[in-house]
Design an enzyme around this catalytic site. Sequence first.
Site, PDB file in Angstrom:
ATOM      1  N   LYS A   1      11.693  10.527  10.932  1.00 34.49           N
ATOM      2  CA  LYS A   1      11.094   9.191  10.938  1.00 34.49           C
ATOM      3  C   LYS A   1      12.132   8.108  11.195  1.00 34.49           C
ATOM      4  O   LYS A   1      13.164   8.080  10.532  1.00 34.49           O
ATOM      5  CB  LYS A   1      10.454   8.903   9.571  1.00 34.49           C
ATOM      6  CG  LYS A   1       9.275   9.775   9.212  1.00 34.49           C
ATOM      7  CD  LYS A   1       8.689   9.337   7.858  1.00 34.49           C
ATOM      8  CE  LYS A   1       7.374  10.031   7.582  1.00 34.49           C
ATOM      9  NZ  LYS A   1       6.689   9.437   6.413  1.00 34.49           N
TER      10      LYS A   1
ATOM     11  N   ASN B   1       4.161   0.798   2.234  1.00 33.46           N
ATOM     12  CA  ASN B   1       4.034  -0.300   3.198  1.00 33.46           C
ATOM     13  C   ASN B   1       4.253  -1.640   2.512  1.00 33.46           C
ATOM     14  O   ASN B   1       3.550  -1.973   1.558  1.00 33.46           O
ATOM     15  CB  ASN B   1       2.633  -0.286   3.798  1.00 33.46           C
ATOM     16  CG  ASN B   1       2.321   1.025   4.498  1.00 33.46           C
ATOM     17  OD1 ASN B   1       2.740   1.248   5.624  1.00 33.46           O
ATOM     18  ND2 ASN B   1       1.627   1.920   3.800  1.00 33.46           N
TER      19      ASN B   1
ATOM     20  N   GLU C   1       7.540   0.831  10.543  1.00 31.12           N
ATOM     21  CA  GLU C   1       6.222   1.089   9.972  1.00 31.12           C
ATOM     22  C   GLU C   1       5.253   1.442  11.102  1.00 31.12           C
ATOM     23  O   GLU C   1       5.500   1.163  12.266  1.00 31.12           O
ATOM     24  CB  GLU C   1       5.678  -0.173   9.288  1.00 31.12           C
ATOM     25  CG  GLU C   1       6.536  -0.722   8.195  1.00 31.12           C
ATOM     26  CD  GLU C   1       6.002  -0.403   6.808  1.00 31.12           C
ATOM     27  OE1 GLU C   1       4.834  -0.030   6.704  1.00 31.12           O
ATOM     28  OE2 GLU C   1       6.788  -0.490   5.858  1.00 31.12           O
ATOM     29  N   GLY C   2       4.142   2.025  10.711  1.00 30.99           N
ATOM     30  CA  GLY C   2       3.064   2.235  11.683  1.00 30.99           C
ATOM     31  C   GLY C   2       3.222   3.554  12.413  1.00 30.99           C
ATOM     32  O   GLY C   2       4.299   4.164  12.433  1.00 30.99           O
TER      33      GLY C   2
ATOM     34  N   ARG D   1       0.862  -1.191   0.000  1.00 32.00           N
ATOM     35  CA  ARG D   1       0.000   0.000   0.000  1.00 32.00           C
ATOM     36  C   ARG D   1       0.888   1.227   0.000  1.00 32.00           C
ATOM     37  O   ARG D   1       1.738   1.382   0.890  1.00 32.00           O
ATOM     38  CB  ARG D   1      -0.929   0.019   1.222  1.00 32.00           C
ATOM     39  CG  ARG D   1      -2.137   0.960   1.034  1.00 32.00           C
ATOM     40  CD  ARG D   1      -2.948   1.106   2.324  1.00 32.00           C
ATOM     41  NE  ARG D   1      -2.175   1.877   3.291  1.00 32.00           N
ATOM     42  CZ  ARG D   1      -2.073   1.565   4.580  1.00 32.00           C
ATOM     43  NH1 ARG D   1      -2.693   0.520   5.089  1.00 32.00           N
ATOM     44  NH2 ARG D   1      -1.346   2.306   5.379  1.00 32.00           N
TER      45      ARG D   1
ATOM     46  N   ARG E   1      -7.770   7.590   4.843  1.00 27.10           N
ATOM     47  CA  ARG E   1      -7.803   7.800   6.289  1.00 27.10           C
ATOM     48  C   ARG E   1      -7.851   9.286   6.556  1.00 27.10           C
ATOM     49  O   ARG E   1      -7.098  10.056   5.951  1.00 27.10           O
ATOM     50  CB  ARG E   1      -6.564   7.195   6.955  1.00 27.10           C
ATOM     51  CG  ARG E   1      -6.765   5.731   7.266  1.00 27.10           C
ATOM     52  CD  ARG E   1      -5.551   5.151   7.933  1.00 27.10           C
ATOM     53  NE  ARG E   1      -4.372   5.311   7.084  1.00 27.10           N
ATOM     54  CZ  ARG E   1      -3.189   4.810   7.395  1.00 27.10           C
ATOM     55  NH1 ARG E   1      -3.010   4.154   8.518  1.00 27.10           N
ATOM     56  NH2 ARG E   1      -2.165   4.974   6.564  1.00 27.10           N
TER      57      ARG E   1
ATOM     58  N   SER F   1      -2.773  -2.812   5.867  1.00 29.27           N
ATOM     59  CA  SER F   1      -4.090  -3.162   6.362  1.00 29.27           C
ATOM     60  C   SER F   1      -5.193  -2.270   5.815  1.00 29.27           C
ATOM     61  O   SER F   1      -4.950  -1.371   5.017  1.00 29.27           O
ATOM     62  CB  SER F   1      -4.098  -3.142   7.892  1.00 29.27           C
ATOM     63  OG  SER F   1      -3.701  -1.882   8.341  1.00 29.27           O
TER      64      SER F   1
ATOM     65  N   GLU G   1       4.469   7.140   2.788  1.00 28.78           N
ATOM     66  CA  GLU G   1       5.291   5.949   2.975  1.00 28.78           C
ATOM     67  C   GLU G   1       4.792   4.833   2.074  1.00 28.78           C
ATOM     68  O   GLU G   1       3.696   4.899   1.522  1.00 28.78           O
ATOM     69  CB  GLU G   1       5.298   5.493   4.441  1.00 28.78           C
ATOM     70  CG  GLU G   1       3.947   5.043   4.970  1.00 28.78           C
ATOM     71  CD  GLU G   1       4.017   4.593   6.439  1.00 28.78           C
ATOM     72  OE1 GLU G   1       5.109   4.467   7.003  1.00 28.78           O
ATOM     73  OE2 GLU G   1       2.924   4.372   7.003  1.00 28.78           O
TER      74      GLU G   1
ATOM     75  N   LYS H   1      12.302   3.356   5.870  1.00 24.32           N
ATOM     76  CA  LYS H   1      12.270   4.757   5.447  1.00 24.32           C
ATOM     77  C   LYS H   1      13.566   5.158   4.751  1.00 24.32           C
ATOM     78  O   LYS H   1      13.579   6.019   3.874  1.00 24.32           O
ATOM     79  CB  LYS H   1      12.047   5.655   6.665  1.00 24.32           C
ATOM     80  CG  LYS H   1      10.727   5.403   7.374  1.00 24.32           C
ATOM     81  CD  LYS H   1       9.544   5.678   6.491  1.00 24.32           C
ATOM     82  CE  LYS H   1       8.242   5.260   7.177  1.00 24.32           C
ATOM     83  NZ  LYS H   1       8.072   3.802   7.265  1.00 24.32           N
TER      84      LYS H   1
END
Lengths: 515, 515
Positions: A404, A156, A408-409, A134, A491, A161, A154, A342
Amino acid sequence: MDDSIYTSYPPQLTPEQKEYLVGEVKNWALHHGLAVKPPPTFIPKESDPVGVLSSNAPVTLFPSPFPRSGYESAVAVQTTYNKLYAAISSDEAWLGKIIEELVEADDFIANLWKIHVRVKEEGYVQPLSLGLFRSDYMVHTPQGSTAPSLKQVEFNTISSSFGGLSSLVSAMHTDFLSFPPENPITYPAHPILKDNVPPDNSAVATLTGGLAAAHEAYGPSKSSPALPLCILFIVQDGERNLFDQFELSTRLTKFHEIPVFRVTTKDVLKSTSIPSTNPSRPLIYTPLHAPSVKFEATTIYLRGFYGPGDYPDETGWDARTHLERSAAIKCPSVLSQLSGCKKVQQILAEATGPDHLAHLLSGTDPKLVSQVRETFAPQYDLSVSGRGRELALDPSTAATHVLKPQREGGGNNIYRESIPAFLRSIPEKDWKGYILMELIQPPTTAKNMMLRSDGQVLSGHVIGELGVFGTILWKDDGEVLHNDQGGWLMRTKGKDSDEGGVAAGFSSLDSILLV
Amino acid sequence: MDDSIYTSYPPQLTPEQKEYLVGEVKNWALHHGLAVKPPPTFIPKESDPVGVLSSNAPVTLFPSPFPRSGYESAVAVQTTYNKLYAAISSDEAWLGKIIEELVEADDFIANLWKIHVRVKEEGYVQPLSLGLFRSDYMVHTPQGSTAPSLKQVEFNTISSSFGGLSSLVSAMHTDFLSFPPENPITYPAHPILKDNVPPDNSAVATLTGGLAAAHEAYGPSKSSPALPLCILFIVQDGERNLFDQFELSTRLTKFHEIPVFRVTTKDVLKSTSIPSTNPSRPLIYTPLHAPSVKFEATTIYLRGFYGPGDYPDETGWDARTHLERSAAIKCPSVLSQLSGCKKVQQILAEATGPDHLAHLLSGTDPKLVSQVRETFAPQYDLSVSGRGRELALDPSTAATHVLKPQREGGGNNIYRESIPAFLRSIPEKDWKGYILMELIQPPTTAKNMMLRSDGQVLSGHVIGELGVFGTILWKDDGEVLHNDQGGWLMRTKGKDSDEGGVAAGFSSLDSILLV
């Protein structure tokens, strides 16, 4: 699209309209499984010890306007992005050089790299890898610019998800916009809402199509006698976002007719094994509740093992190593997970030095390569003195940047004025574990309303992040067997909130209306 | 089927099997909307003020064995039962005589009858009535009998519920029995479970087919200018069983493309109106949140107004009268609701005197009439001295009987030894408000396990009740426009519990395996 489109949107709701719309959202969500396990701050574990409750996923009441050109360009580059990350994962020398720089500063990366090195020594038995990717973007509207562009936040490569729930949000907003067909009444009238629905969202079909392609490509059982084949979802114990995963597993079992089983990260070593006498190393799954039954896993889809929390002790690393050395097709392999660092993104975006992007995408239409390049936000190396450190340590320039780590997340980034002090608080040798990225400047006047999982309705200024899903199946020699894109995730978070973890409840799932 | 089939069923579960099965049940249920609002004893209102939580409907872990001959005979008589109750509702003289006997003893019946009389005086404007019926049975296995038979518990003519959730339970048990196709592992091996799935459950298609037929038969708008048409679901405020209703409304909107709106009993007078200037009396629906929009209701489907609790004051009766006098097709009309009185069932079952059944079903194949008759359990009049009073007042004979008031729904019956004292505690003139029914004798060794909505797992001896759904659309002159059957409901309760209200949580939704 100029910013003015946002100023009258969404339409104001009367108390009756708000009550009706909130009621429709919660009913639609619970009826269709657009749900999460209620957060413990809302329903403590002791109130529901067996875990039989669900509540609506956090969702916006309205779809959000999104520039059509931005959406189309994100979709247009997705299969090229898939190829790019497959190429990175296949180019162990190129990727390894980057990772080996990071291992000193990042234990987690170091431990993952160790797994790869160890399995490589023994020899990989599975040449195929699967990516369910994604790519996340924000609309960039710097002051004085004439048209918005899309910049990548970013990429993924593991546990990407919300494909399942995102498809449901699109379906919900579509129902609201078109019910009843001639006289939609869920929303008050508004020009943006009139005769408009979100673009088709095929995330579930795309992601399961990738998993099914891997299952097919695995070929016959490597066991003797042959075992029935299955796909394993490796999941977190106590996962709250499991209804998102069920959208995928249900389609795999019902449409593709492929058995899917869920194994928690802590049960991997208990319920799977690799027979020591079989040099093909098939991954054998034995359900804990049905120990006389055996399946052979063609594909393991990781919805856990993506962050340090999934490795509370050495057995976590043992389990991941065990999966990596098996014949199952990994989604993702350790190398593919590491390609999502990253640091990789930052090196690809470097404006000077070797043209890594052109090299990795050699053979690709240069127009597509430059479309990918246009999505890069300026980002900087902090491993040595130079522009990155200058920008990060000066409070006035740090103010337009984000720091960063490789993780992830959400929840790990350092923003704006906090950057200089944070960097000074850690040893300089660890700075190379971070990259500095210029903050993307989204429209400032966008607004929406959201229904949280605990029933609170919030409204205010928001920032949206669009993710585009893609899937690719490739061989370690670079051959691509399946490359597809389709489906997206919007989102939307409150403007004052810098982090975007939807499951944590301070951010919402949304859909888009192209304008 | 002899009783011995139950002794080894369901298979014993190890702790691992039980944990797995309970997990699968709760996940499947919440993912697919096999859900209820959590009971307030589990989650008090103040813990979830907005009402964003759902939990699994109370369901059995296993499907229950059921005699094939009994299932087939219940299905075979359903369209004849539909015709019978349409005929009763159309024969106002016959039904009125029974009802007028009851009004003295039962205020609720009296108030309903008053509505009918009042609207009849003004003149009904809608000749069509719709029934969504459910005929409920138990397997009767008296000692010494060679084969089980099926006896009717009651015939529901209003708010016949659980068609939606029952279809989902069938689908869930079917998934468990057949996943994965070659090697089902959800249940331990057992002969009854092997290569067996519940019979097709088309309750949702049947019930919505009836509603759609009524919508179609209504014809064009009676308003000028013409209004868009819709179906209204009249529902209870705070309904916990709303996901059952959503299965119907979603199919109506998606498959039949008919707009459906929900109106609570207390909002009927606020959101619907009958223009005084239009002698056709169309029922106009104006959403409270969108007062500029108008629809005309072709059909009103009552999932409320079935019991006294829905008429807390005079406005409840006013609202029901308002609906009854409108041009909307009622599902059900007042007469059709009254046809479901226990007294009607008792008179139909009378072994001596006039053959009401043959009269009402004149023109029907006598074989079908006698099949209907075979489903009657012995039941007795209590209005006069005779066999009924003798059986009811003698504790030794009362022990095999149940005393029923006219009310639908659980919680109102008096059982066995409690009957004599209860009758003596009320005025003798009120006895005619009750009928006495011989208790059906279900198999005594049946067992199952159930997951309650609060997460508790219960197991033990159970009694099952099979409901068969049917739908019929008829004209007041007796002409039948649509008569269909399809779909069923299995409710399974603990053997020690005499009442069967599923939503109250001491009873479960189940499915059946024919044996």
